[in-house]
Design an enzyme around this catalytic site. Sequence first.
Site, PDB file in Angstrom:
ATOM      1  N   THR A 134       0.834  -1.213   0.000  1.00 27.74           N
ATOM      2  CA  THR A 134       0.000   0.000   0.000  1.00 27.74           C
ATOM      3  C   THR A 134       0.868   1.261   0.000  1.00 27.74           C
ATOM      4  O   THR A 134       0.504   2.269  -0.604  1.00 27.74           O
ATOM      5  CB  THR A 134      -0.973   0.017   1.190  1.00 27.74           C
ATOM      6  N   ASP A 135       2.022   1.208   0.664  1.00 31.61           N
ATOM      7  CA  ASP A 135       2.951   2.337   0.633  1.00 31.61           C
ATOM      8  C   ASP A 135       3.475   2.555  -0.784  1.00 31.61           C
ATOM      9  O   ASP A 135       3.513   3.679  -1.285  1.00 31.61           O
ATOM     10  CB  ASP A 135       4.144   2.077   1.559  1.00 31.61           C
ATOM     11  N   LEU A 136       3.918   1.461  -1.402  1.00 30.86           N
ATOM     12  CA  LEU A 136       4.510   1.563  -2.735  1.00 30.86           C
ATOM     13  C   LEU A 136       3.483   2.016  -3.769  1.00 30.86           C
ATOM     14  O   LEU A 136       3.785   2.830  -4.651  1.00 30.86           O
ATOM     15  CB  LEU A 136       5.113   0.213  -3.134  1.00 30.86           C
TER      16      LEU A 136
END
Length: 396
Positions: free
Chosen positions: A167-169
Amino acid sequence: MKFKPFDELFVLELGQAVAGPYIGTLLADLGAEVIHIERPKVGDLARHWIPIRGDLSFYFGVVNRNKKSITLDLKHEKGKEIFFKLAEKADIIIENFVPGVVKKLGVDYEAIKKVKPDIIYCHVSGFGQDGPYRDRPAFDQLIQGEAGIISYTGTRETPCKINVPITDLLASMYGIYGILAALLRRERTGEGMEIDISLFDCAVTMMLNLMNMAIVEGMGDEELRMGTKYFLATPYEPYPAGDGKLVNIVVATEWHWKEFCKAVGLENLIDDPRFATNQERLRHREELEKIIIEKLKEKPRDEWIEILLKAGVPCGAVNTIKEVIEHPQTNYRKTVVDVEYPGLGKIKLFNNPVKFSEFEVEVRRPPKLGEHTEEVLKSIGLSESEIEKLREEGVV
């Protein structure tokens, strides 16, 4: 040195961990001067995540190549003054603090716009700058749960998260997309823009056809959780070969099915009514799986891959992490590179995966905490004695 697309861009990064900083990394790869602003003595919290050797957190290292680091206390009035001086010449500001923090510090979009009207200001947060979940804590693990990823990933018996900070990427990729759109608009209109990226929003969009399998087909998450199997086709999964290694087979069309049967010596299945179409194969998945597993025991993985590729059947290996690092395609494409780091010698970092015909992306080591503080402060007119005083006061 060949011109890179972002050679003239100056970026301030009030980021930590992954989602915000990785946007800066992708900009830095293409020539932007990215200043990673960190808290004095403490730094980016990713600097404290394992594995750590010497003064380097390798987690921090893989997310922060090609940047400069300065330390700056934004709670201190002098620290804020320095930030505004830097902001006057900045093109982009990236921040991924908890929503509301930059406003509380007095360095939010509206404040910066007064000294830099065409600033592009990108927020990255767990749930966005508004909404009922705005103030909730947000780490990849939590977002994967809230966005349903854990519920529809894994096996029927055991839900599972994706074992990378997906989700960060993903939010970083959308962040780059938003910034590029804002830069293009600024070029045409001369106006800046505020961008709001939510990890939750980005993660929800990953459902793609899963949303319709649930809404239109009425399938429950436990039915969609099939481990390495695929709910829309079979055989379409990894199978153990004779050497215990997994061969990943994708039969995506009826033509693939026939060629697969011929290649592995299961021609008798072509006319078997249980397996005549993909729909029938899905109905008789367990019976088919037993037959294929038994057959693939006859040869090792790499031999099966060679046979199937020759027959035109999509397939490949299920590699370990070490096998991927040593993979011939990884080496040829320079996807992982060796970079010198003081005191540690060569360390492995990821290269930018995009290949450009007119220039090659250079990979420089991640910065030490505050390594470029003096250089950056001198660029806005501060003297050595002034910088030393700021150090004594804990501003930098």
